[in-house]
Design an enzyme around this catalytic site. Structure first.
Site, PDB file in Angstrom:
ATOM      1  N   ASP A  41       0.839  -1.209   0.000  1.00 50.34           N
ATOM      2  CA  ASP A  41       0.000   0.000   0.000  1.00 50.34           C
ATOM      3  C   ASP A  41       0.870   1.253   0.000  1.00 50.34           C
ATOM      4  O   ASP A  41       0.544   2.256  -0.634  1.00 50.34           O
ATOM      5  CB  ASP A  41      -0.973  -0.003   1.191  1.00 50.34           C
ATOM      6  CG  ASP A  41      -0.292  -0.191   2.545  1.00 50.34           C
ATOM      7  OD1 ASP A  41       0.906  -0.556   2.603  1.00 50.34           O
ATOM      8  OD2 ASP A  41      -0.965   0.030   3.571  1.00 50.34           O
ATOM      9  N   THR A  63     -13.791  10.917  30.883  1.00 50.23           N
ATOM     10  CA  THR A  63     -12.900   9.808  30.516  1.00 50.23           C
ATOM     11  C   THR A  63     -12.964   9.560  29.007  1.00 50.23           C
ATOM     12  O   THR A  63     -11.932   9.437  28.339  1.00 50.23           O
ATOM     13  CB  THR A  63     -13.304   8.532  31.294  1.00 50.23           C
ATOM     14  OG1 THR A  63     -13.154   8.811  32.689  1.00 50.23           O
ATOM     15  CG2 THR A  63     -12.445   7.342  30.901  1.00 50.23           C
TER      16      THR A  63
HETATM   17  C1  LIG Z   1       2.222  -0.669   7.953  1.00 54.78           C
HETATM   18  C2  LIG Z   1       1.076  -1.436   7.318  1.00 54.78           C
HETATM   19  C3  LIG Z   1       0.614  -2.529   8.278  1.00 54.78           C
HETATM   20  C4  LIG Z   1      -0.089  -0.457   7.060  1.00 54.78           C
HETATM   21  O1  LIG Z   1      -1.227  -1.170   6.645  1.00 54.78           O
HETATM   22  P1  LIG Z   1      -2.735  -0.591   6.818  1.00 54.78           P
HETATM   23  O2  LIG Z   1      -2.767   0.186   8.072  1.00 54.78           O
HETATM   24  O3  LIG Z   1      -2.951   0.338   5.636  1.00 54.78           O
HETATM   25  O4  LIG Z   1      -3.647  -1.753   6.772  1.00 54.78           O
HETATM   26  C5  LIG Z   1       1.522  -2.038   5.932  1.00 54.78           C
HETATM   27  O5  LIG Z   1       1.962  -1.017   5.108  1.00 54.78           O
HETATM   28  C6  LIG Z   1       2.593  -3.081   6.099  1.00 54.78           C
HETATM   29  O6  LIG Z   1       2.319  -4.214   6.433  1.00 54.78           O
HETATM   30  N1  LIG Z   1       3.877  -2.675   5.885  1.00 54.78           N
HETATM   31  C7  LIG Z   1       5.021  -3.549   5.972  1.00 54.78           C
HETATM   32  C8  LIG Z   1       6.152  -2.902   6.730  1.00 54.78           C
HETATM   33  C9  LIG Z   1       6.761  -1.692   6.046  1.00 54.78           C
HETATM   34  O7  LIG Z   1       6.072  -0.956   5.321  1.00 54.78           O
HETATM   35  O8  LIG Z   1       7.969  -1.461   6.239  1.00 54.78           O
HETATM   36  K   LIG Z   2      -2.149   2.781   6.458  1.00 52.55           K
END
Ligand SMILES: CC(C)(COP(=O)(O)O)[C@@H](O)C(=O)NCCC(=O)O
Ligand SMILES: [K+]
Ligand SMILES: Nc1ncnc2c1ncn2[C@@H]1O[C@H](COP(=O)(O)OP(=O)(O)O)[C@@H](O)[C@H]1O
Length: 267
Positions: free
Chosen positions: A104, A194
């Site tokens: 992503d 809270t």
């Molecule tokens: C950091 C993440 C978990 C974000 O995923 P999301 O929050 O978009 O579901 C994903 O980009 C991921 O698994 N990254 C691998 C580690 C890295 O980017 O170095």
């Molecule tokens: K993300």
């Protein structure tokens, strides 16, 4: 950047909480971004059928489309494209473990480079007075990822931080007495109950984290701008008091770029 292929493409961004899907005809969105839960893959399959999709491109940090669905698409002569671990990144990067950079995040960088083409012309005035054109991509989903692009389009790295729901859930899970409120609008600087204290800490804490990172990076990257995407991008864009633009389709548009690269390499 690549010229988008003149065909119908379904882009699928498979995150840890939700799948996001959109159909592009050429370079233009043919409809809204559709968010669906796992395992409602019929939503994606419906888009493929209804729009006569030729290319399906996906990034996944969670669930890949099931094998049967991919087989069905391939048998129907649709091209299925994804990022392959171990292939070089499709942009220059200083990330020391490119093989583990989230798909992503790779797509978001491609989307940012397409939306804000880097300025590769030589500087007419000496830096740092010149706007560097640097961008800090913020993808606020299950986790919040940041990715820094300098003005030449080089990826300098980024951070991974807990997302809003993860912050709220963690405080509930790791304590005896704290509830888990739903994220909601936050007013003022300090909580008065809270629940509002938890929301302020989790939600405004993220705002301050991003503003802090912006000001930390600004001296080396004059003119820096945040580019926001992800499920929590919209309210963050309203709360942040630093320059930012909201691009809900950033990852999906990056996947479209990937399709162009793939099709070009194929021919
Ligand atoms: C950091 C993440 C978990 C974000 O995923 P999301 O929050 O978009 O579901 C994903 O980009 C991921 O698994 N990254 C691998 C580690 C890295 O980017 O170095
Ligand atoms: K993300
Ligand atoms: N309609 C919505 N339904 C669920 N979560 C939403 C919605 N709108 C915004 N959110 C927020 O979006 C986050 C998920 O964002 P998303 O970018 O889809 O994550 P991921 O890519 O990790 O699956 C949730 O943690 C939540 O805070």
């Amino acid at each position: 950047m690549e010229t988008p292929v003149r065909s119908t493409t379904l882009a699928l961004d498979l995150g840890n909480s939700f799948a996001k899907a959109a159909v592009f005809v050429g370079g233009a969105l043919a409809g809204p971004i559709v968010r669906f839960e796992y395992p409602n893959w019929e939503v994606a399959d419906g888009l493929v059928t209804n729009h006569g999709v030729e290319n399906i491109v996906y990034s996944s940090v969670a669930n890949v489309p099931p094998r049967e669905l991919m087989d069905k698409w391939t048998k129907a002569q649709r091209r299925v494209i994804s990022l392959q671990a171990g292939n070089p990144l499709p942009f220059p990067s200083r990330y020391a473990t490119p093989e583990t950079l989230g798909q992503d995040r790779i797509a978001a960088v491609l989307g940012c480079l397409a939306s804000f083409p880097p300025n590769t012309a030589p500087a007419t005035t000496p830096t740092p007075a010149r706007d560097s054109g640097a961008k800090l991509i913020v993808d606020a989903g299950t986790c919040v990822t940041t990715d820094l692009l300098d003005g030449t389009g080089t990826h300098l790295g980024g951070n991974i931080s807990p997302g809003v729901r993860m912050r709220l859930r963690a405080m509930h899970e790791f304590t005896a007495k704290l509830p888990e409120p739903e994220p909601a609008a936050v007013e003022g600087a300090v909580g008065s109950t809270t629940v509002s204290a938890l929301r302020h800490g989790a939600q405004l804490g993220l705002v301050y984290e991003l503003e802090g990172l912006y000001f930390r990076l600004l001296p080396a990257h004059p003119g820096l701008e945040l580019v926001l995407t992800g499920g929590d991008g919209e309210w963050l864009a309203e709360k942040l008091s630093v320059p930012c633009s909201l691009r809900p389709d950033l990852v999906l548009r990056g996947l479209l770029q990937l399709t162009s690269i793939y099709v070009r390499n194929e021919s």
